[in-house]
Design a protein around this motif. Structure first.
Motif, PDB file in Angstrom:
ATOM      1  N   GLY A  99      46.132  -0.006  56.295  1.00 13.70           N
ATOM      2  CA  GLY A  99      45.300   1.076  55.777  1.00 13.70           C
ATOM      3  C   GLY A  99      45.811   1.627  54.466  1.00 13.70           C
ATOM      4  N   GLN A 100      47.098   1.940  54.414  1.00 12.86           N
ATOM      5  CA  GLN A 100      47.623   2.537  53.199  1.00 12.86           C
ATOM      6  C   GLN A 100      47.662   1.550  52.047  1.00 12.86           C
ATOM      7  OE1 GLN A 100      51.707   3.477  54.915  1.00 12.86           O
ATOM      8  NE2 GLN A 100      52.302   2.844  52.874  1.00 12.86           N
ATOM      9  N   MET A 104      46.024   2.234  48.377  1.00  6.42           N
ATOM     10  CA  MET A 104      46.830   2.196  47.151  1.00  6.42           C
ATOM     11  C   MET A 104      46.263   1.202  46.141  1.00  6.42           C
ATOM     12  SD  MET A 104      50.775   2.792  48.438  1.00  6.42           S
ATOM     13  CE  MET A 104      50.854   1.346  49.490  1.00  6.42           C
ATOM     14  N   ILE A 105      45.739   0.072  46.632  1.00  4.98           N
ATOM     15  CA  ILE A 105      45.091  -0.880  45.723  1.00  4.98           C
ATOM     16  C   ILE A 105      43.864  -0.249  45.095  1.00  4.98           C
ATOM     17  CG2 ILE A 105      43.813  -3.061  45.587  1.00  4.98           C
ATOM     18  CD1 ILE A 105      45.665  -4.152  47.767  1.00  4.98           C
ATOM     19  N   SER A 106      43.064   0.410  45.921  1.00  7.06           N
ATOM     20  CA  SER A 106      41.842   1.031  45.436  1.00  7.06           C
ATOM     21  C   SER A 106      42.155   2.135  44.423  1.00  7.06           C
ATOM     22  CB  SER A 106      41.033   1.589  46.604  1.00  7.06           C
ATOM     23  OG  SER A 106      39.702   1.833  46.217  1.00  7.06           O
ATOM     24  N   GLU A 107      43.170   2.934  44.713  1.00 10.99           N
ATOM     25  CA  GLU A 107      43.572   3.996  43.793  1.00 10.99           C
ATOM     26  C   GLU A 107      43.974   3.409  42.439  1.00 10.99           C
ATOM     27  OE1 GLU A 107      46.991   7.507  43.489  1.00 10.99           O
ATOM     28  OE2 GLU A 107      46.626   6.478  45.387  1.00 10.99           O
ATOM     29  N   TRP A 108      44.737   2.321  42.474  1.00  8.28           N
ATOM     30  CA  TRP A 108      45.148   1.646  41.237  1.00  8.28           C
ATOM     31  C   TRP A 108      43.927   1.107  40.495  1.00  8.28           C
ATOM     32  CZ3 TRP A 108      44.582  -3.403  39.540  1.00  8.28           C
ATOM     33  CH2 TRP A 108      45.339  -3.780  38.434  1.00  8.28           C
ATOM     34  N   ALA A 109      42.994   0.486  41.224  1.00  2.00           N
ATOM     35  CA  ALA A 109      41.804  -0.091  40.595  1.00  2.00           C
ATOM     36  C   ALA A 109      40.911   0.983  39.990  1.00  2.00           C
ATOM     37  CB  ALA A 109      41.022  -0.911  41.626  1.00  2.00           C
ATOM     38  N   ASP A 126      47.930  11.475  50.628  1.00  2.00           N
ATOM     39  CA  ASP A 126      48.707  10.726  51.624  1.00  2.00           C
ATOM     40  C   ASP A 126      48.333   9.256  51.475  1.00  2.00           C
ATOM     41  OD1 ASP A 126      50.284  10.972  54.450  1.00  2.00           O
ATOM     42  OD2 ASP A 126      48.740   9.439  54.593  1.00  2.00           O
ATOM     43  N   PRO A 127      49.281   8.343  51.700  1.00  2.30           N
ATOM     44  CA  PRO A 127      48.960   6.917  51.559  1.00  2.30           C
ATOM     45  C   PRO A 127      47.791   6.446  52.419  1.00  2.30           C
ATOM     46  CG  PRO A 127      51.322   7.215  51.710  1.00  2.30           C
ATOM     47  CD  PRO A 127      50.715   8.549  51.999  1.00  2.30           C
ATOM     48  N   SER A 128      47.595   7.079  53.575  1.00  3.21           N
ATOM     49  CA  SER A 128      46.532   6.642  54.485  1.00  3.21           C
ATOM     50  C   SER A 128      45.233   7.437  54.316  1.00  3.21           C
ATOM     51  CB  SER A 128      47.003   6.758  55.937  1.00  3.21           C
ATOM     52  OG  SER A 128      48.097   5.898  56.185  1.00  3.21           O
ATOM     53  N   VAL A 129      45.206   8.356  53.352  1.00  2.10           N
ATOM     54  CA  VAL A 129      44.049   9.237  53.190  1.00  2.10           C
ATOM     55  C   VAL A 129      43.498   9.130  51.782  1.00  2.10           C
ATOM     56  CG1 VAL A 129      43.234  11.630  53.269  1.00  2.10           C
ATOM     57  CG2 VAL A 129      44.966  10.844  54.899  1.00  2.10           C
ATOM     58  N   VAL A 130      42.175   9.039  51.685  1.00  7.84           N
ATOM     59  CA  VAL A 130      41.479   9.090  50.400  1.00  7.84           C
ATOM     60  C   VAL A 130      40.569  10.314  50.410  1.00  7.84           C
ATOM     61  CG1 VAL A 130      39.783   7.974  48.899  1.00  7.84           C
ATOM     62  CG2 VAL A 130      41.533   6.595  50.034  1.00  7.84           C
ATOM     63  N   VAL A 131      40.701  11.141  49.391  1.00  8.59           N
ATOM     64  CA  VAL A 131      39.816  12.298  49.241  1.00  8.59           C
ATOM     65  C   VAL A 131      38.937  12.051  48.020  1.00  8.59           C
ATOM     66  CG1 VAL A 131      39.648  14.789  48.931  1.00  8.59           C
ATOM     67  CG2 VAL A 131      41.539  13.823  50.259  1.00  8.59           C
ATOM     68  N   GLN A 132      37.639  12.109  48.222  1.00  5.57           N
ATOM     69  CA  GLN A 132      36.698  11.922  47.131  1.00  5.57           C
ATOM     70  C   GLN A 132      35.715  13.090  47.084  1.00  5.57           C
ATOM     71  OE1 GLN A 132      34.810   8.062  47.232  1.00  5.57           O
ATOM     72  NE2 GLN A 132      36.746   6.962  47.094  1.00  5.57           N
TER      73      GLN A 132
END
Length: 532
Positions: A99-100, A104-109, A126-132
């Motif tokens: 999950g994390q 992290m890949i998506s955040e970098w992209a 958090d590495p396992s959480v995405v806030v949009q």
């Protein structure tokens, strides 16, 4: 030797010999050792995974295959778990760090593509959480394909030549690169399979102008992704994007970008080594299609950095997605291999070394702690449950009293007499909470709600009936452990004492409340003494 120049010549010969012959061998040995070390680290964290993460304080949970999604105010909070799905089945195994790594890949992209289209991402919590930021989802998956691969290749081998309204030429073979990438949108199904869409159907759904803008953005994102991946020695085979619009109607890319779960990836070396051999074999006319060739020469199958490894592992175990009702369990070795592939592709794509956690704190507790520190949650919640909507005024009073101590709360209506199965279901859901919960039962008449809740719940239950001193709250059967507090203000204070160690803000509010009460007593005493 040095004075004669002979020594320098010998050293030069030795350096040349090492560079040409020994250096590649040494590098391979180091790489193998590195892989072994990483897999050893993974084995040490097999239990440190996240199956689900129910955080009731964030609101109603929308549970997907691999994520829990909460629409919390102006934000969408997505908690990515370590489950993995294949063929629309969720596997019983959890994959450490999966999950994390995807996050992290998506955040970098997202960072690499901000100049193409704005994204909805907020700073990482958090590495396992995405806030949009909350957007209006177009509800279309915009897929861009650079190669004849996957389900499209399977359909092509069966004779299909039309995909999403596009005509694909004859005489192509699986794994072949298209002259130009093609756009194949699909529906975004809540359950079941996504269905192919034509561009005309996309236009009918979201409007012609927005459809064209989304398509162009998807093609540009794929182009950028392909360039970045190739710099890292990878091929972005195909991928999917999702888009949404903000309150002003401006298009944003949302969800995830160019991750192994939303994309197919393989190494440039893998494709450049194996594809020419595949093409050469197919040119002999011996095989009807590449799938037949793969059966005879499985060594030619291209290794992917995606969920394809899981799909292949299941098929090799005899799993038939068209007949079987559940996916089988992977072996520990397969789980470790899968985790290793996710970590490897993260390091390849981003150029960053994956950092293994130094503590064994459960992932769910780490998530709660990080969400607390960023102010997204208090880290606890009081659930006020009533047996009838006629009790709502009493519930609202309780909510106001709890708010004085900064305690978040939810109101639920569920009758123990009329809806016993629903009550049981609600309690089972709150039992999954990864943050502390306090249940306040507010049922008048014969209070079966508090007794039932305290028997079935893993969380403490307080009875605070709307009709005052209700003896039925005190005479529940054995096994019922509900406490009884008559006044809503006292319920709130007890809740604050229960949550004080969990939330510094609640602790501070409790201290302030205590000081205020003492100060009033001291002032009253002072006034009395002044009159003497």
């Amino acid at each position: 030797l040095k004075s004669s120049g002979l020594g320098e010549g010998i050293i030069g010969i030795l350096l040349f010999y090492f560079e040409v012959f020994l250096s590649p061998i040494f590098a391979l040995a180091m790489q193998a050792c590195s892989e072994a070390d990483v897999k050893t680290m993974i084995r040490g964290h097999l239990s440190q995974t996240l199956a689900e993460c129910f955080i009731p304080e964030l609101g109603e949970e929308k549970s997907g295959k691999v994520r829990s999604i909460y629409f919390s105010g102006d934000n969408v909070v997505m908690v990515t778990n370590d489950r993995v799905s294949a063929f629309d089945y969720i596997l019983p195994n959890l994959i450490p760090f999966k999950g994390q790594v995807l996050n992290m890949i998506s955040e970098w992209a997202f960072e690499q593509t901000q100049d193409i289209i704005p994204n909805a991402c907020c700073p990482s919590v958090d590495p396992s959480v995405v806030v949009q930021r909350r957007m209006k989802n177009l509800n279309v998956e915009l897929i861009v394909r650079g190669y004849l691969w996957g389900s499209m290749a399977a359909a092509y081998e069966k004779g299909d030549r039309s995909f999403c309204g596009l005509s694909v030429p004859d005489n192509l073979i699986r794994f072949q690169k298209f002259e130009t990438p093609i756009f194949t949108p699909t529906t975004k199904a809540e359950v079941g399979h996504d269905e192919n869409m034509t561009m005309t159907e996309v236009e009918a759904l979201v409007g012609k102008a927005l459809a064209a803008e989304a398509k162009e953005a998807a093609m540009r994102l794929y182009q950028r992704g392909s360039e970045l991946m190739r710099q890292r020695g990878l091929i972005l085979i195909d991928t999917k994007y999702e888009f949404g619009t903000d309150a002003q109607g401006k298009l944003h890319v949302i969800d995830e970008v160019n991750t192994p779960d939303s994309s197919r990836l393989c190494s440039v070396e893998e494709w450049e080594t194996k594809y020419p051999k595949i093409a050469e074999q197919m040119a002999t006319g011996k095989y009807k299609n590449v799938s037949e060739l793969m059966k005879e020469q499985p060594a030619l199958k291209l290794k992917e950095f995606s969920k394809q490894y899981v799909r292949d592992a299941l098929l090799e175990m005899g799993f038939d997605p068209s007949k079987d009702k559940a996916a089988p369990r992977l072996s520990e070795e397969q789980v470790v291999e899968c985790s290793y592939r996710y970590i490897s592709v993260y390091e390849k794509i981003t150029g960053q070394r994956f950092q293994f956690p130094t503590s064994k704190i459960p992932v769910s507790k780490r998530i709660i702690s990080n969400l607390q520190q960023t102010g997204l949650i208090q880290g606890c919640i009081a659930v006020i449950m009533a047996g009838s909507d006629s009790d709502l005024p009493h519930l609202e009073t309780l909510r106001k009293e709890l708010a004085k101590f900064k305690i978040p709360s939810q109101l639920r209506i569920c009758s123990a007499h009329k809806q016993p199965s629903r009550l049981e279901s609600l309690l089972a859901q709150y039992n999954k909470s990864v943050e502390p919960v306090l249940i306040v039962g507010c049922a008048g008449g014969t209070d079966a709600l508090s007794g039932t809740a305290s028997y079935l719940s893993k969380h403490p239950v307080i009875s605070c009936p709307p009709d005052g001193m209700n003896n039925s709250c005190l005479t529940n059967p054995p096994g019922s452990s509900n406490a009884f507090v008559l006044k809503p203000a006292n319920v709130a204070r007890l809740a604050a004492q229960f949550f004080a160690q969990q939330s510094p803000e609640i602790c501070a509010a409790l201290d302030a409340n205590t000081r205020e009460k003492i100060l009033k007593l001291e002032e009253a005493d002072s006034k009395l003494r002044s009159k003497l």
